[in-house]
Design an enzyme around this catalytic site. Structure first.
Site, PDB file in Angstrom:
ATOM      1  N   GLY A  12       0.779  -1.236   0.000  1.00  0.00           N
ATOM      2  CA  GLY A  12       0.000   0.000   0.000  1.00  0.00           C
ATOM      3  C   GLY A  12       0.806   1.280   0.000  1.00  0.00           C
ATOM      4  N   TYR A  24      -8.982   5.141 -12.774  1.00  0.00           N
ATOM      5  CA  TYR A  24      -8.925   5.820 -11.470  1.00  0.00           C
ATOM      6  C   TYR A  24      -8.725   7.326 -11.594  1.00  0.00           C
ATOM      7  CZ  TYR A  24      -7.280   1.028 -10.477  1.00  0.00           C
ATOM      8  OH  TYR A  24      -7.128  -0.317 -10.421  1.00  0.00           O
ATOM      9  N   ARG A  61       3.635  -1.406  -5.789  1.00  0.00           N
ATOM     10  CA  ARG A  61       3.898  -0.129  -6.455  1.00  0.00           C
ATOM     11  C   ARG A  61       5.246   0.499  -6.051  1.00  0.00           C
ATOM     12  NH1 ARG A  61      -0.612   3.010  -7.907  1.00  0.00           N
ATOM     13  NH2 ARG A  61      -1.748   1.782  -6.378  1.00  0.00           N
ATOM     14  N   CYS A  89     -12.085   3.543 -28.676  1.00  0.00           N
ATOM     15  CA  CYS A  89     -13.380   4.210 -28.889  1.00  0.00           C
ATOM     16  C   CYS A  89     -14.156   4.333 -27.584  1.00  0.00           C
ATOM     17  CB  CYS A  89     -14.166   3.460 -29.944  1.00  0.00           C
ATOM     18  SG  CYS A  89     -13.305   3.569 -31.496  1.00  0.00           S
ATOM     19  N   GLU A  90     -13.635   5.103 -26.688  1.00  0.00           N
ATOM     20  CA  GLU A  90     -14.252   5.398 -25.398  1.00  0.00           C
ATOM     21  C   GLU A  90     -13.803   6.807 -25.030  1.00  0.00           C
ATOM     22  OE1 GLU A  90     -15.610   3.272 -22.718  1.00  0.00           O
ATOM     23  OE2 GLU A  90     -15.243   1.280 -23.529  1.00  0.00           O
ATOM     24  N   TYR A 150       0.979  -1.774 -12.122  1.00  0.00           N
ATOM     25  CA  TYR A 150      -0.413  -1.779 -12.606  1.00  0.00           C
ATOM     26  C   TYR A 150      -0.501  -1.155 -13.997  1.00  0.00           C
ATOM     27  CZ  TYR A 150      -0.799  -2.725  -7.661  1.00  0.00           C
ATOM     28  OH  TYR A 150      -0.616  -3.270  -6.412  1.00  0.00           O
ATOM     29  N   GLU A 181       4.112  -6.673   1.802  1.00  0.00           N
ATOM     30  CA  GLU A 181       3.741  -7.038   0.431  1.00  0.00           C
ATOM     31  C   GLU A 181       3.736  -5.808  -0.486  1.00  0.00           C
ATOM     32  OE1 GLU A 181      -0.234  -8.525   0.972  1.00  0.00           O
ATOM     33  OE2 GLU A 181       0.407 -10.310   2.039  1.00  0.00           O
ATOM     34  N   PRO A 182       4.847  -5.120  -0.648  1.00  0.00           N
ATOM     35  CA  PRO A 182       4.828  -3.922  -1.487  1.00  0.00           C
ATOM     36  C   PRO A 182       4.779  -4.284  -2.974  1.00  0.00           C
ATOM     37  CG  PRO A 182       7.064  -4.383  -0.817  1.00  0.00           C
ATOM     38  CD  PRO A 182       6.201  -5.416  -0.143  1.00  0.00           C
ATOM     39  N   ARG A 240      -4.738   3.050 -15.993  1.00  0.00           N
ATOM     40  CA  ARG A 240      -4.903   3.764 -14.716  1.00  0.00           C
ATOM     41  C   ARG A 240      -5.609   5.111 -14.854  1.00  0.00           C
ATOM     42  NH1 ARG A 240      -1.805   5.326 -11.192  1.00  0.00           N
ATOM     43  NH2 ARG A 240      -2.948   4.486  -9.419  1.00  0.00           N
TER      44      ARG A 240
END
Ligand code: LLP
Length: 409
Positions: A236, A314, A274, A341-342, A370, A271-272, A310
């Site tokens: 995190g 987000y 990023r 096409c979005e 990610y 548990e890193p 991403r």
């Protein structure tokens, strides 16, 4: 030392010019710096050196096997969330006794695999999952070491879509359920409760929620009187995507973790994801077209939300920089968008930017975590290549997917 930066207005990753690579390989592609990954790993582990934790790299952040091999060499274990990630971690050389398996929906097949491979911990996320693991373990005549995941009901300030530690989130067991589970653990004859685990969310830039989590863990240990062999504190840890993002101060948290470890005589796991790979990767793309909009110019890249999700998913901010700097100015604002096409297939808008021409190359920054692992074949686009740089050498670690492999399904 920075491994991704300009030399004489040319972007370099380690000692390799990105312009040269962009003329050699089909763009878009992911480009990583191996030294940067190693530096991040060392810096993370040196922060926590006094508690001597087992660092289990969170494979979902970047599951390229060559990157896993780099981390394995550094001594990393793995945090996995699927049978596929588990097999990949093992294939990269990471020993099963350094692998933890989390996830709320592990299937029978995945549980069986984890049991057969004798991994360090299956981190259980519900009582019904424990029942299933116990049943399978009993059939296989084995006693399985598990961790139990706590949902501490802590609101870590981060994007609402990547917070995992609030009561309303699906992860882990509430404090009350977890305590009752621990007190009744004897009814699971084939399980050995070795750990308590927690992960409160991702891209967290303040140490306070981590500190609060330690307090909840202390309370549980006191109430259950269990001497957990491992306390898995999850990942995190945020990185700075934007100039003004605050830097997380791990020193202070690290002192608390050290005290906690001594007091409860347990081994610490982190548990890193990023923090280890995030800033070590860029995505090199070409300006396919420039297009005049009513009040801005669109720079339409040949990379889209299928390659890098991403921003679309987000609203994440990732800066985009030219691979060759110039001193001319673009007239008016410039928005980088992708071809999908979005409407949400867009990256970032700048009020001021240097002059760009069609076919120029740019780099989307901080995409090592990610990025590739979240990419897809949306719009029937092949997955793009991944390349890693080690000093002067460039190595393709995933080839661009052959379009023919997509045509028969
Ligand atoms: N451990 C567990 C149990 C996790 O669920 C995660 C991430 C990690 C560790 C690693 O977290 P990190 O250190 O990387 O923050 N796709 C989103 C992030 C989702 C994170 C999911 N779990 C994004 O791009 O921001």
């Amino acid at each position: 030392m920075s491994y991704i930066g300009y030399k004489n207005n040319n972007l370099f990753v380690e000692n390799v010019s990105v312009r040269k690579l962009a003329s050699k390989f089909d763009t878009p592609f992911y480009l990583y710096s191996e030294s940067n990954i190693i530096k991040n790993y060392k810096s993370f582990s040196s922060n926590f050196i006094k508690s001597n934790p087992l660092i289990c790299f969170s494979v979902k952040a970047n599951s390229n096997i060559q990157i896993l091999k780099v981390l394995k060499k550094m001594g990393s274990g793995a945090d996995v969330v699927s049978g596929g990630e588990l097999l990949k971690a093992i294939k990269s050389g990471i020993k099963p006794n350094k692998i933890v398996f989390s996830g709320v929906g592990k299937t029978e097949e995945e549980v069986r695999l984890a049991i057969k491979k004798n991994i360090l911990l299956i981190n259980v996320e519900s009582e019904n999952e424990a029942i299933l693991i116990n049943k399978i373990a009993s059939k296989l005549k084995k006693k399985i070491t598990i961790g139990i995941r706590l949902n501490p009901d802590i609101n870590a300030p981060t994007h609402k879509k990547i917070s995992t530690g609030k009561a309303e989130d699906k992860f882990g067991l509430s404090k009350a359920s977890l305590i009752s589970f621990c007190l009744n653990i004897k009814k699971f004859k084939n399980l050995k409760l070795n750990a308590i685990s927690v992960h409160i969310g991702s891209q967290i830039l303040s140490e306070n929620p981590f500190k609060k989590t330690l307090k909840v863990l202390e309370e549980i240990i006191k109430r259950t009187k269990i001497n957990f062999k491992y306390v898995d504190l999850g990942g995190g840890f945020g990185i700075t995507y934007k100039k003004n993002d605050k830097k997380i101060n791990l020193r202070n948290y690290s002192n608390l973790v050290e005290k906690f470890k001594k007091k409860y005589n347990c081994n610490i796991i982190f548990e890193p994801g990023r923090a280890i790979v995030g800033n070590a990767g860029i995505l090199v793309a070409k300006v396919q077209y420039l297009k005049k909009g009513s009040n801005k110019t669109f720079a339409i890249l040949n990379a889209g939300m299928n390659d890098f999700m991403r921003a679309a998913l987000y609203d994440a901010v990732h800066n985009i920089i030219p691979i060759i700097k110039n001193s001319k100015k673009n007239k008016g604002p410039l928005e980088f968008v992708g071809p999908i096409c979005e409407t949400t297939c867009k990256f970032i808008k700048y009020n001021k930017y240097q002059k760009l021409n069609q076919s120029d190359h740019v780099a989307i920054l901080d995409v090592g975590a990610y990025g590739a692992s979240l990419s897809s074949n949306y719009n029937t686009k092949p997955l793009i290549a991944e390349i890693i740089i080690n000093k002067t050498k460039a190595k393709v670690i995933r080839k661009k997917q052959d379009i023919n492999s997509l045509l028969n399904q």
